[in-house]
Design an enzyme around this catalytic site. Structure first.
Site, PDB file in Angstrom:
ATOM      1  N   GLU A 142      -0.438 -21.623  -9.577  1.00 30.62           N
ATOM      2  CA  GLU A 142      -0.926 -22.706 -10.156  1.00 30.62           C
ATOM      3  C   GLU A 142      -0.701 -24.224  -9.413  1.00 30.62           C
ATOM      4  O   GLU A 142      -1.427 -25.355  -9.252  1.00 30.62           O
ATOM      5  CB  GLU A 142       0.383 -22.447 -10.948  1.00 30.62           C
ATOM      6  N   CYS A 158       5.406 -18.832 -14.117  1.00 34.27           N
ATOM      7  CA  CYS A 158       6.171 -18.380 -14.703  1.00 34.27           C
ATOM      8  C   CYS A 158       7.252 -19.757 -15.435  1.00 34.27           C
ATOM      9  O   CYS A 158       6.699 -20.663 -14.924  1.00 34.27           O
ATOM     10  CB  CYS A 158       6.823 -18.613 -12.764  1.00 34.27           C
ATOM     11  N   ASP A 160       4.679  10.462  17.652  1.00 36.67           N
ATOM     12  CA  ASP A 160       3.975  10.147  17.722  1.00 36.67           C
ATOM     13  C   ASP A 160       3.890   8.918  18.507  1.00 36.67           C
ATOM     14  O   ASP A 160       2.344   7.813  19.010  1.00 36.67           O
ATOM     15  CB  ASP A 160       2.921  10.122  16.659  1.00 36.67           C
ATOM     16  N   LEU A 184       3.033   0.988  14.489  1.00 37.11           N
ATOM     17  CA  LEU A 184       3.261   1.124  12.995  1.00 37.11           C
ATOM     18  C   LEU A 184       2.392  -0.281  12.462  1.00 37.11           C
ATOM     19  O   LEU A 184       2.664  -0.804  11.536  1.00 37.11           O
ATOM     20  CB  LEU A 184       4.426   1.306  12.079  1.00 37.11           C
ATOM     21  N   LEU A 235       8.316  14.282   4.927  1.00 42.72           N
ATOM     22  CA  LEU A 235       8.166  12.805   3.675  1.00 42.72           C
ATOM     23  C   LEU A 235       6.987  13.345   2.309  1.00 42.72           C
ATOM     24  O   LEU A 235       7.566  12.932   1.772  1.00 42.72           O
ATOM     25  CB  LEU A 235       8.587  11.647   4.609  1.00 42.72           C
TER      26      LEU A 235
END
Length: 364
Positions: free
Chosen positions: A46, A69, A194, A198, A294
């Site tokens: 805004e 907000c 590996d 990332l 994972l």
């Protein structure tokens, strides 16, 4: 509102812990101001749109993808800024569930005589900021699990060769997905096998997601790509209470952030504890790229909000390494279930996206 949502999407992955918000100010049928949440979460959408609109904001309508907000933080409330600018009407997509706002922005606007309409494209707005809403309402970030497999569900040959199962188009798409998330997460096994960086590459963007590695004992290579770049690109290591104190000091010394997590009944790091800890640190959207153990733990815990698969047209056989570790299932009915929401070719491969089925997955 559709334009405001499109603008909001530009902030995904770059504004956490704030939501990604878009705003369009319209007067006499013409857009006089546009804005979206800026890097780091400020200034808000805004504020940017009002600055662009200038005096033309007086008597105009503001379309905002989230309730403005109403609390004083590092910046003044956006509701106050809209009122001060003379905005006549505010159209918002969805109410902010943050307890500091939670209807307070709309109330402040109405009390000041501003007409307020809410609920326009609400489902789209909530889906766009699912990570923000999930973190505020449940204390967990939204989690996307990405798997790139052979046709028979393998991620590497028996010898560990995995580059590259999918083609360059799929790999580029993965980098784009990384860029729209706050963090990229892998398990310690993937980091060891590996030696990944990332990072987001090849897209010409300046920001990088946080790199998260889940390693209970912190037994990760201190001479690998992650360690070498820990001071350049944020690296967070989720570890258990049994991690070697010497390794904790070593990783701290090269610039990594250490995140202590709880263990579950099996002695492994508890996936809910991992995600709770990441949410406390401010993350709203996490993009997990494996490995198998994972991925299995996240699926078993029911914390996956979206499953993204890239399937390649090659087969590696039973001796290849599976994309998902053991789930300990005895019945089909106990398997995590997902509904297909998208399927399309991407280069020589297939991209498919799935959302979880079931009441416990109300965030999908």
């Amino acid at each position: 509102m559709a334009r405001a949502l499109a603008l909001a999407s530009r902030g995904l992955g770059n504004v956490w812990p704030n939501p990604a918000v878009g705003c369009v100010i319209v007067k006499d049928g013409r857009a006089v101001g546009r804005g979206w949440t800026q890097p780091g979460g400020r200034p808000h959408a805004e504020t940017v749109a009002l600055a662009q609109a200038g005096d033309a904001a007086k008597g105009a309508t503001a379309f905002v993808s989230l309730e403005p907000c109403a609390h004083h933080g590092k910046t003044p409330p956006c509701a106050d800024a809209l009122i001060a600018a003379g905005i006549r009407r505010v159209v918002s997509a969805v109410e902010d569930s943050d307890p500091r706002v939670a209807g307070g922005g709309h109330k402040a606007l109405r009390d000041a005589g501003v007409e307020v309409t809410s609920g326009v494209m609400a489902d789209d707005a909530r889906a766009l900021n699912v990570g923000f809403f999930k973190r505020v309402e449940s204390g967990l970030p939204a989690l996307t699990l990405k798997l790139a497999n052979s046709f028979d569900g393998r991620i590497a040959t028996a010898t560990g060769e995995s580059q590259w199962i999918t083609g360059p188009e799929a790999r580029r798409a993965v980098h784009a997905m990384r860029a729209r998330h706050d963090a990229v997460m892998v398990g310690g096994g993937t980091a060891r096998a590996d030696d990944p960086s990332l990072t987001v590459r090849g897209l010409g963007i300046s920001h990088q997601p946080v790199r998260v590695v889940v390693s209970r004992r912190l037994d990760l290579p201190l001479d690998g790509q992650l360690a070498k770049t820990a001071k350049e690109v944020p690296l967070w290591l989720c570890h258990g209470p049994d991690a070697d104190p010497g390794l904790v000091d070593a990783w701290n010394g090269i610039g990594a952030r250490l995140v202590l997590c709880d263990r579950n009944a099996t002695g492994q790091l508890d996936p809910v504890s991992i995600l709770q800890a990441l949410a406390v640190e401010g993350l709203t959207r996490v993009f997990c790229e494996g490995g198998g153990a994972l991925a299995a733990s996240l699926l078993s815990a029911g914390v996956v909000d979206e499953l993204v698969g890239f399937t390649a047209g090659l087969t590696l056989g039973a001796e290849g390494r599976p994309g998902i570790g053991s789930l300990g299932l005895g019945r089909l009915g106990d398997a995590p279930q997902f509904a297909l929401v998208q399927c399309r070719p991407i280069g020589p491969d297939i991209l498919h996206r799935w959302r979880p089925i079931g009441q416990r997955h109300r965030w999908a």
